[in-house]
Design a protein around this motif. Structure first.
Motif, PDB file in Angstrom:
ATOM      1  N   MET A 230      63.991  49.863 -12.462  1.00 33.20           N
ATOM      2  CA  MET A 230      65.509  49.031 -13.433  1.00 33.20           C
ATOM      3  C   MET A 230      66.606  49.666 -14.087  1.00 33.20           C
ATOM      4  O   MET A 230      66.522  50.233 -14.624  1.00 33.20           O
ATOM      5  CB  MET A 230      64.856  48.068 -14.437  1.00 33.20           C
ATOM      6  N   CYS A 231      67.864  49.747 -13.863  1.00 35.34           N
ATOM      7  CA  CYS A 231      69.004  50.197 -13.910  1.00 35.34           C
ATOM      8  C   CYS A 231      70.541  49.512 -13.769  1.00 35.34           C
ATOM      9  O   CYS A 231      70.134  48.169 -13.162  1.00 35.34           O
ATOM     10  CB  CYS A 231      69.474  51.644 -13.029  1.00 35.34           C
ATOM     11  N   SER A 232      71.565  50.085 -14.321  1.00 34.63           N
ATOM     12  CA  SER A 232      72.743  48.980 -13.686  1.00 34.63           C
ATOM     13  C   SER A 232      73.469  50.107 -13.435  1.00 34.63           C
ATOM     14  O   SER A 232      72.993  51.453 -12.536  1.00 34.63           O
ATOM     15  CB  SER A 232      73.480  49.300 -14.775  1.00 34.63           C
ATOM     16  N   HIS A 233      74.154  49.051 -12.399  1.00 33.92           N
ATOM     17  CA  HIS A 233      74.749  49.887 -10.993  1.00 33.92           C
ATOM     18  C   HIS A 233      73.751  50.561  -9.828  1.00 33.92           C
ATOM     19  O   HIS A 233      73.775  51.594  -9.437  1.00 33.92           O
ATOM     20  CB  HIS A 233      75.964  50.312 -11.318  1.00 33.92           C
ATOM     21  N   PRO A 234      72.681  49.917  -9.515  1.00 37.53           N
ATOM     22  CA  PRO A 234      71.751  50.693  -8.164  1.00 37.53           C
ATOM     23  C   PRO A 234      72.641  50.905  -7.109  1.00 37.53           C
ATOM     24  O   PRO A 234      72.198  52.062  -6.233  1.00 37.53           O
ATOM     25  CB  PRO A 234      70.582  48.962  -8.375  1.00 37.53           C
ATOM     26  N   ASP A 235      73.604  50.119  -6.675  1.00 35.67           N
ATOM     27  CA  ASP A 235      73.866  49.855  -5.597  1.00 35.67           C
ATOM     28  C   ASP A 235      75.616  51.553  -5.549  1.00 35.67           C
ATOM     29  O   ASP A 235      75.110  51.889  -4.171  1.00 35.67           O
ATOM     30  CB  ASP A 235      74.971  49.070  -4.950  1.00 35.67           C
ATOM     31  N   LYS A 236      75.140  51.912  -6.903  1.00 38.17           N
ATOM     32  CA  LYS A 236      75.926  53.362  -6.878  1.00 38.17           C
ATOM     33  C   LYS A 236      75.434  54.537  -7.281  1.00 38.17           C
ATOM     34  O   LYS A 236      75.733  55.292  -7.435  1.00 38.17           O
ATOM     35  CB  LYS A 236      77.136  52.955  -7.910  1.00 38.17           C
ATOM     36  N   LEU A 237      74.366  54.626  -7.440  1.00 36.53           N
ATOM     37  CA  LEU A 237      73.705  55.748  -7.823  1.00 36.53           C
ATOM     38  C   LEU A 237      73.238  56.687  -6.414  1.00 36.53           C
ATOM     39  O   LEU A 237      72.518  55.944  -4.842  1.00 36.53           O
ATOM     40  CB  LEU A 237      72.220  55.443  -8.331  1.00 36.53           C
ATOM     41  N   PRO A 238      73.297  57.512  -6.195  1.00 36.36           N
ATOM     42  CA  PRO A 238      73.622  58.627  -4.964  1.00 36.36           C
ATOM     43  C   PRO A 238      72.237  59.418  -4.469  1.00 36.36           C
ATOM     44  O   PRO A 238      71.539  58.267  -4.840  1.00 36.36           O
ATOM     45  CB  PRO A 238      74.312  60.044  -5.640  1.00 36.36           C
ATOM     46  N   THR A 239      72.241  59.189  -2.820  1.00 35.37           N
ATOM     47  CA  THR A 239      70.829  59.224  -2.392  1.00 35.37           C
ATOM     48  C   THR A 239      70.708  60.630  -2.953  1.00 35.37           C
ATOM     49  O   THR A 239      69.488  60.738  -3.260  1.00 35.37           O
ATOM     50  CB  THR A 239      71.631  59.361  -1.072  1.00 35.37           C
ATOM     51  N   SER A 240      71.554  61.688  -3.473  1.00 32.14           N
ATOM     52  CA  SER A 240      70.756  62.997  -3.897  1.00 32.14           C
ATOM     53  C   SER A 240      69.814  62.676  -5.513  1.00 32.14           C
ATOM     54  O   SER A 240      69.275  63.241  -5.791  1.00 32.14           O
ATOM     55  CB  SER A 240      72.187  63.764  -4.404  1.00 32.14           C
ATOM     56  N   TYR A 241      70.624  62.390  -6.221  1.00 31.14           N
ATOM     57  CA  TYR A 241      69.601  61.397  -7.329  1.00 31.14           C
ATOM     58  C   TYR A 241      68.093  60.716  -7.146  1.00 31.14           C
ATOM     59  O   TYR A 241      67.277  61.358  -7.552  1.00 31.14           O
ATOM     60  CB  TYR A 241      70.871  60.653  -8.750  1.00 31.14           C
TER      61      TYR A 241
END
Length: 483
Positions: A420-431
């Motif tokens: 569960m996180c904020s702005h999941p759509d902006k989390l990079p694939t690398s992370y």
């Protein structure tokens, strides 16, 4: 199962169609081309209240040399000798052929019980063939239609008295089994039992040695093998207790590059193999040591990973290699490079012909299955997540800080986690990859597919909706007063 029924006859008389009818599913590949079935396929069949094992066999060929048809014939003859009852199927529209007469003689000598069935007997076209069938000397022929399900009541009437003796035998031979009944967690690791064995699919390119490997595990020539590529067509499943562990192994057809698969029959074979992968728990990707990690091998391994199966890579024909240590070192490096999504998956070298390395393969399969069922507690995950974030905080794309608040495991087989996180759509694939690799290393989950889902958990004012609802009610009240 009370008895076994082997369905035998010439090629293209409708044996596989009848087999599918009896088991109630399209297990065997059916095509107008003669000689589609090559291996023995068994299934749990039902005919009203009769339950038995049906065995689909290859078409009996009039060949006795070392050719492929001759090897198919020998496999079918063994099924005839081992089955309790043989159902000899002929084509009523074609009538009796010299080949039918030859095999009728074989059945008289080798089979315990023989039932003669004239398939494709619907309508008047099969009447002449039905009359001719009396000349085989196998008793009264049954007029059936496997395609339309006609005549099965006559087959039932013949099987019923024969089945009674087999049921008494099965009851006397059945062992006493203690059943442990308790609360079951649907997502808990499934115990491997004789009733629910470990499901394994062996996949790879043609002529990699899949059928030879399965035969070696079984300790008998159960599956058809040979130097010809593409012998196996159906995905054949066989039960075995390997090292004391009940397993069901699926031998699949070799998978070539999609552009090369043109014939309808090969497309059906590949589709059957893909279905076996989806039903398996562990997929053994079998490579040829002479040409490992070709593009098609990588696609097959990637398919198993995308389907969420536990993967074990086995390199066959290792006995023919001379520079073993150097080759193994190069293969491991290549494996890590070309299949990073399966990092840490077992890589085992074997020889299906001699049986060398099969003990290591069995251990790798059990370990892959154990990891595939791995469950991690929520407390462990959240402590781990806090450490991962403190070491490498997530980036802030466009100045928006991403907060990873909470983590839990949603499922197993394969392990699936939710963050569960904020702005999941902006989390990079690398992370995401950083988190997945950390899960593999810190919770000992090498090689197994890991599903990581990021979900939004934006903080909301719990009184927001209530306040808006009250404001709307107040506006309506004031509007009524004005009117």
């Amino acid at each position: 199962m009370s008895f076994s029924l082997a369905i035998v006859g010439r090629p293209n008389v409708g044996k596989s169609t009848l087999f599918n009818r009896l088991v109630g599913r399209k297990l065997a590949i059916v095509d107008d081309q003669p000689g589609v079935t090559r291996d023995l396929r068994d299934g749990e069949a039902k005919l009203w209240d009769l339950h038995f094992t049906a065995i689909d066999t290859a078409g009996l060929e009039d060949a006795t040399d070392d050719s492929l048809p001759a090897r198919m014939r020998r496999l079918t003859e063994r099924a005839v000798e081992e089955a309790d009852i043989c159902l000899f199927v002929i084509d009523a529209r074609t009538g009796i052929t010299p080949t039918d007469e030859v095999f009728a003689e074989i059945l008289r000598k080798r089979a315990k019980h023989v039932i003669l069935a004239c398939n494709k007997a619907e309508g008047s076209a099969g009447e002449a063939g039905l009359i001719e069938a009396w000349g085989l000397g196998l008793g009264e022929p049954l007029a059936i239609s496997a395609e339309h399900g006609e005549g099965l009541e006559d087959l039932y009437a013949v099987l019923l008295p024969l089945s009674e003796g087999f049921e008494e035998r099965a009851a006397s031979e059945a062992p006493e089994v203690d059943v442990d009944v308790g609360d079951e967690d649907e997502d808990a690791p499934r115990p491997i039992t004789a009733d629910k064995p470990l499901q394994i699919a062996v996949v790879g390119r043609p002529n990699a040695g899949k059928s030879t490997l399965v035969n070696k595990v079984l300790g008998e020539e159960r599956l058809l093998t040979g130097p010809e590529a593409g012998i196996t067509r159906d995905a054949i499943s066989v039960g075995v207790e390997w090292g004391g562990v009940p397993m069901r192994i699926f031998d699949t057809a070799g998978m070539r590059k999609k552009a090369r698969v043109q014939e309808k029959l090969e497309k059906l074979s590949v589709a059957d193999g893909l279905r076996a992968v989806r039903f398996a728990e562990v997929v053994v990707v079998l490579l040829d040591a002479a040409i490992p990690f070709e593009v098609q091998d990588l696609k097959i391994a990637d398919l198993a990973e995308r389907e969420g199966r536990a993967v074990v890579v086995a390199v066959n024909k290792w006995d023919a290699e001379t520079e073993k240590q150097e080759k193994l070192r190069d293969m491991r490096a290549t494996f890590e490079q070309v299949l990073p999504q399966l990092r840490g998956a077992p890589l085992v070298t074997i020889s299906a012909r001699t049986g060398k390395g099969l003990d290591k393969l069995q251990q790798a399969i059990l370990e892959a299955h154990r990891v595939w069922n791995r469950r991690v507690t929520t407390g462990q995950l959240n402590r781990w997540l806090e450490g991962m974030v403190s070491r490498h905080p997530p980036p802030a794309p466009q100045g928006k800080r991403i907060k990873l608040r909470y983590m839990t495991q949603a499922k197993t087989r394969p392990p699936g986690f939710v963050v569960m996180c904020s702005h999941p759509d902006k989390l990079p694939t690398s992370y995401r990859r950083y988190l997945v690799n950390g899960l593999r290393e810190d919770f000992d989950m090498p090689g197994t597919p890991i599903r990581l889902t990021m979900r939004s958990q934006a903080s909301q004012n719990p009184y927001k909706n209530k306040r808006e609802k009250n404001a709307g009610a107040l506006r309506k009240h004031l509007d009524k007063k004005k009117k």
